[in-house]
Design a protein around this motif. Structure first.
Motif, short mmCIF file in Angstrom:
data_model
loop_
_atom_site.label_atom_id
_atom_site.label_comp_id
_atom_site.label_asym_id
_atom_site.label_seq_id
_atom_site.Cartn_x
_atom_site.Cartn_y
_atom_site.Cartn_z
N ILE A 255 0.85 -1.20 0.00
CA ILE A 255 0.00 0.00 0.00
C ILE A 255 0.88 1.24 0.00
CG2 ILE A 255 -1.62 1.36 1.40
CD1 ILE A 255 -2.81 -1.43 2.30
N LEU A 256 1.91 1.26 0.84
CA LEU A 256 2.83 2.40 0.86
C LEU A 256 3.54 2.56 -0.48
CD1 LEU A 256 4.24 1.98 4.46
CD2 LEU A 256 2.77 3.84 3.64
N ARG A 257 3.95 1.44 -1.08
CA ARG A 257 4.59 1.49 -2.40
C ARG A 257 3.66 2.17 -3.42
NH1 ARG A 257 4.23 -3.83 -5.68
NH2 ARG A 257 2.12 -2.99 -5.68
N ASP A 258 2.39 1.77 -3.43
CA ASP A 258 1.45 2.36 -4.39
C ASP A 258 1.15 3.81 -4.05
OD1 ASP A 258 1.49 -0.07 -5.63
OD2 ASP A 258 -0.68 -0.39 -5.57
N ALA A 259 1.09 4.14 -2.77
CA ALA A 259 0.86 5.54 -2.37
C ALA A 259 2.05 6.41 -2.81
CB ALA A 259 0.65 5.65 -0.87
N LEU A 260 3.25 5.88 -2.69
CA LEU A 260 4.43 6.61 -3.15
C LEU A 260 4.40 6.83 -4.66
CD1 LEU A 260 7.02 4.87 -0.84
CD2 LEU A 260 6.58 7.34 -0.89
N ALA A 261 3.70 5.96 -5.37
CA ALA A 261 3.55 6.10 -6.82
C ALA A 261 2.35 6.97 -7.19
CB ALA A 261 3.43 4.72 -7.47
N GLY A 262 1.60 7.45 -6.18
CA GLY A 262 0.53 8.39 -6.45
C GLY A 262 -0.88 7.92 -6.15
N ALA A 263 -1.08 6.67 -5.79
CA ALA A 263 -2.42 6.18 -5.46
C ALA A 263 -2.91 6.84 -4.17
CB ALA A 263 -2.43 4.67 -5.32
N THR A 264 -4.19 7.22 -4.15
CA THR A 264 -4.77 7.82 -2.95
C THR A 264 -6.14 7.25 -2.59
OG1 THR A 264 -5.82 9.59 -4.23
CG2 THR A 264 -3.61 10.05 -3.31
N ARG A 265 -6.80 6.64 -3.53
CA ARG A 265 -8.18 6.21 -3.30
C ARG A 265 -8.29 4.71 -3.09
NH1 ARG A 265 -11.82 10.33 -6.94
NH2 ARG A 265 -11.02 12.19 -5.88
N PHE A 266 -9.26 4.35 -2.25
CA PHE A 266 -9.50 2.95 -1.89
C PHE A 266 -9.58 2.07 -3.12
CE2 PHE A 266 -11.90 -0.72 -0.58
CZ PHE A 266 -11.49 -0.97 0.72
N ASP A 267 -10.37 2.49 -4.12
CA ASP A 267 -10.54 1.65 -5.31
C ASP A 267 -9.25 1.51 -6.12
OD1 ASP A 267 -10.87 4.39 -6.00
OD2 ASP A 267 -11.99 3.86 -7.80
#
Length: 170
Positions: free
Chosen positions: A28-40
């Motif tokens: 989840i942190l990896r994806d957030a660092l790539a810009g993801a912010t939303r649950f879906d």
């Protein structure tokens, strides 16, 4: 009675693992660092069950790695943004990526770190800011820090046992 895990001894590695030492949290942190912010987005990218994602996001918010921000009232929807603590986790993700490519990718590198300005692939290495030497140099070792408890002091030498530090104490 079964223990839930290792006892907190003040070890920074153990404390870190208690917050992010589970695969879903790191991803989840990896994806957030790539810009993801939303649950879906997280759910789609990770193919994770909604109940697991809900629990992991809640844990990351409670640990101060992410913060929840409401972006829609009807229906209620939230975004998850990295805090400074979460953004500081980038180096850990990059280190895991580099180590995994080096030791666990017999088929070759599937993800690499690239300089956006030059397009060149990075060759990551952790270095000491003061000396410029890589931390893999045998000159570096772990030592008990100023806040070390007795258990840690038994495991690691004191900083005062090293020449430069002893001279600074005089």
């Amino acid at each position: 009675m079964k223990r839930a895990g290792p006892t907190d001894t003040g070890c920074p590695v153990l404390r870190s693992l208690k917050h992010v030492g589970e695969a879903w949290s790191i991803l989840i942190l990896r994806d957030a660092l790539a810009g993801a912010t939303r649950f879906d987005e997280f759910q789609r990218n990770l193919e994770i069950a909604p109940n697991i994602l809900t629990n992991r996001l809640k844990s990351l918010v409670e640990s101060g790695l992410m913060e929840k921000r409401r972006y829609c009232e009807r229906p209620p929807r939230d975004e998850y943004h990295l805090t400074q603590r979460g953004r500081d986790f980038r180096a850990v993700v990059q280190a895991l990526l580099t180590w995994g490519n080096q030791h666990l990718a017999p088929e070759g590198e599937s993800v690499v770190i690239v300089n956006k300005e030059t397009g060149e692939q990075a060759e990551p290495v952790m270095i000491d800011r003061r000396s410029g030497k890589p931390l893999s140099d045998p000159v570096f070792t772990n030592a008990a820090g100023p806040a070390a408890n007795e258990r840690i002091r038994r495991r690691y030498p004191s900083m005062n046992q090293f020449p430069q530090h002893r001279e600074a104490d005089r």
